[in-house]
Scaffold this motif. Sequence first.
Motif, PDB file in Angstrom:
ATOM      1  N   ARG A  25      69.983  -8.344  -6.452  1.00  0.00           N
ATOM      2  CA  ARG A  25      70.045  -7.016  -7.086  1.00  0.00           C
ATOM      3  C   ARG A  25      69.564  -5.946  -6.115  1.00  0.00           C
ATOM      4  O   ARG A  25      70.192  -4.910  -5.956  1.00  0.00           O
ATOM      5  CB  ARG A  25      69.213  -6.986  -8.372  1.00  0.00           C
ATOM      6  N   LYS A  26      68.449  -6.207  -5.443  1.00  0.00           N
ATOM      7  CA  LYS A  26      67.900  -5.215  -4.503  1.00  0.00           C
ATOM      8  C   LYS A  26      68.914  -4.892  -3.407  1.00  0.00           C
ATOM      9  O   LYS A  26      69.186  -3.725  -3.127  1.00  0.00           O
ATOM     10  CB  LYS A  26      66.598  -5.722  -3.877  1.00  0.00           C
ATOM     11  N   ASN A  27      69.481  -5.925  -2.798  1.00  0.00           N
ATOM     12  CA  ASN A  27      70.434  -5.709  -1.712  1.00  0.00           C
ATOM     13  C   ASN A  27      71.691  -4.992  -2.181  1.00  0.00           C
ATOM     14  O   ASN A  27      72.216  -4.127  -1.478  1.00  0.00           O
ATOM     15  CB  ASN A  27      70.809  -7.037  -1.052  1.00  0.00           C
ATOM     16  N   THR A  28      72.179  -5.350  -3.349  1.00  0.00           N
ATOM     17  CA  THR A  28      73.391  -4.724  -3.884  1.00  0.00           C
ATOM     18  C   THR A  28      73.146  -3.248  -4.168  1.00  0.00           C
ATOM     19  O   THR A  28      73.935  -2.389  -3.764  1.00  0.00           O
ATOM     20  CB  THR A  28      73.855  -5.451  -5.165  1.00  0.00           C
ATOM     21  N   VAL A  29      72.047  -2.956  -4.836  1.00  0.00           N
ATOM     22  CA  VAL A  29      71.711  -1.563  -5.158  1.00  0.00           C
ATOM     23  C   VAL A  29      71.472  -0.775  -3.875  1.00  0.00           C
ATOM     24  O   VAL A  29      71.921   0.368  -3.734  1.00  0.00           O
ATOM     25  CB  VAL A  29      70.483  -1.490  -6.105  1.00  0.00           C
ATOM     26  N   GLN A  30      70.801  -1.390  -2.920  1.00  0.00           N
ATOM     27  CA  GLN A  30      70.525  -0.736  -1.637  1.00  0.00           C
ATOM     28  C   GLN A  30      71.833  -0.381  -0.919  1.00  0.00           C
ATOM     29  O   GLN A  30      71.956   0.706  -0.348  1.00  0.00           O
ATOM     30  CB  GLN A  30      69.692  -1.672  -0.765  1.00  0.00           C
ATOM     31  N   LEU A  31      72.798  -1.279  -0.969  1.00  0.00           N
ATOM     32  CA  LEU A  31      74.093  -1.051  -0.349  1.00  0.00           C
ATOM     33  C   LEU A  31      74.808   0.152  -0.974  1.00  0.00           C
ATOM     34  O   LEU A  31      75.377   0.986  -0.269  1.00  0.00           O
ATOM     35  CB  LEU A  31      74.962  -2.300  -0.513  1.00  0.00           C
ATOM     36  N   VAL A  32      74.762   0.224  -2.299  1.00  0.00           N
ATOM     37  CA  VAL A  32      75.381   1.349  -3.010  1.00  0.00           C
ATOM     38  C   VAL A  32      74.675   2.654  -2.639  1.00  0.00           C
ATOM     39  O   VAL A  32      75.322   3.652  -2.328  1.00  0.00           O
ATOM     40  CB  VAL A  32      75.337   1.135  -4.544  1.00  0.00           C
ATOM     41  N   ARG A  33      73.341   2.602  -2.637  1.00  0.00           N
ATOM     42  CA  ARG A  33      72.582   3.810  -2.307  1.00  0.00           C
ATOM     43  C   ARG A  33      72.880   4.285  -0.890  1.00  0.00           C
ATOM     44  O   ARG A  33      73.037   5.479  -0.649  1.00  0.00           O
ATOM     45  CB  ARG A  33      71.073   3.568  -2.467  1.00  0.00           C
ATOM     46  N   SER A  34      72.993   3.354   0.056  1.00  0.00           N
ATOM     47  CA  SER A  34      73.281   3.787   1.424  1.00  0.00           C
ATOM     48  C   SER A  34      74.707   4.317   1.526  1.00  0.00           C
ATOM     49  O   SER A  34      74.967   5.246   2.299  1.00  0.00           O
ATOM     50  CB  SER A  34      73.016   2.672   2.435  1.00  0.00           C
ATOM     51  N   GLY A  35      75.633   3.763   0.734  1.00  0.00           N
ATOM     52  CA  GLY A  35      76.999   4.294   0.698  1.00  0.00           C
ATOM     53  C   GLY A  35      77.015   5.727   0.187  1.00  0.00           C
ATOM     54  O   GLY A  35      77.713   6.589   0.729  1.00  0.00           O
ATOM     55  N   VAL A  36      76.231   5.984  -0.839  1.00  0.00           N
ATOM     56  CA  VAL A  36      76.121   7.335  -1.415  1.00  0.00           C
ATOM     57  C   VAL A  36      75.523   8.289  -0.385  1.00  0.00           C
ATOM     58  O   VAL A  36      76.059   9.376  -0.148  1.00  0.00           O
ATOM     59  CB  VAL A  36      75.254   7.309  -2.705  1.00  0.00           C
ATOM     60  N   LEU A  37      74.425   7.869   0.240  1.00  0.00           N
ATOM     61  CA  LEU A  37      73.761   8.722   1.234  1.00  0.00           C
ATOM     62  C   LEU A  37      74.678   9.031   2.410  1.00  0.00           C
ATOM     63  O   LEU A  37      74.689  10.154   2.920  1.00  0.00           O
ATOM     64  CB  LEU A  37      72.469   8.060   1.732  1.00  0.00           C
ATOM     65  N   GLN A  38      75.459   8.037   2.833  1.00  0.00           N
ATOM     66  CA  GLN A  38      76.382   8.220   3.954  1.00  0.00           C
ATOM     67  C   GLN A  38      77.415   9.295   3.625  1.00  0.00           C
ATOM     68  O   GLN A  38      77.674  10.185   4.440  1.00  0.00           O
ATOM     69  CB  GLN A  38      77.078   6.889   4.274  1.00  0.00           C
ATOM     70  N   ILE A  39      77.994   9.223   2.438  1.00  0.00           N
ATOM     71  CA  ILE A  39      78.991  10.221   2.020  1.00  0.00           C
ATOM     72  C   ILE A  39      78.356  11.603   1.944  1.00  0.00           C
ATOM     73  O   ILE A  39      78.916  12.591   2.417  1.00  0.00           O
ATOM     74  CB  ILE A  39      79.626   9.832   0.669  1.00  0.00           C
ATOM     75  N   GLU A  40      77.150  11.658   1.372  1.00  0.00           N
ATOM     76  CA  GLU A  40      76.463  12.946   1.244  1.00  0.00           C
ATOM     77  C   GLU A  40      76.173  13.551   2.614  1.00  0.00           C
ATOM     78  O   GLU A  40      76.310  14.751   2.812  1.00  0.00           O
ATOM     79  CB  GLU A  40      75.165  12.779   0.441  1.00  0.00           C
TER      80      GLU A  40
END
Length: 151
Positions: A25-40
């Motif tokens: 769960r931690k890794n999956t959520v972290q991946l999504v968060r970094s994807g969001v941050l990258q786009i931003e």
Amino acid sequence: MTIMSLKERLLQDMKDAMKAKDTVRKNTVQLVRSGVLQIEKDKKIELDDEGVLDVIAKELKKRRDSLPEFEKSGRTDLIENLNKEIEVLLGYLPEQLTEEEIQVIVDETIKEVQAESMKDMGKVMAAVTPKVKGRADNKIVSNYVKKLLQK
């Protein structure tokens, strides 16, 4: 009670997963968060919940697309892990449509845009996509569109 944005929920869930030592769960959520941050960062914008859902849907698609390859390799550990990640991601998306619901939406849309043949596929997909966004896999939707337009 205040409603948390999806980004806030992701951060909170990541913290909870760390405390619970839930690595998947931690890794999956972290991946999504970094994807969001990258786009931003790239686009110099602040993503709203809609944008975050797009990132989650993309991550889900990646995992679903790689699942058949993992199944061919017979690596049950990887398949299990991937299925857990898919489950985590589905938890953030709106409730998924059933195949019957998708079929009804596609059927209605074909009538709406007066599509008659495969030449109208693009027109139908353009009209259907916003209706099912985040609630259905585009591959399934496009298969229904093809099936109904080939009659």
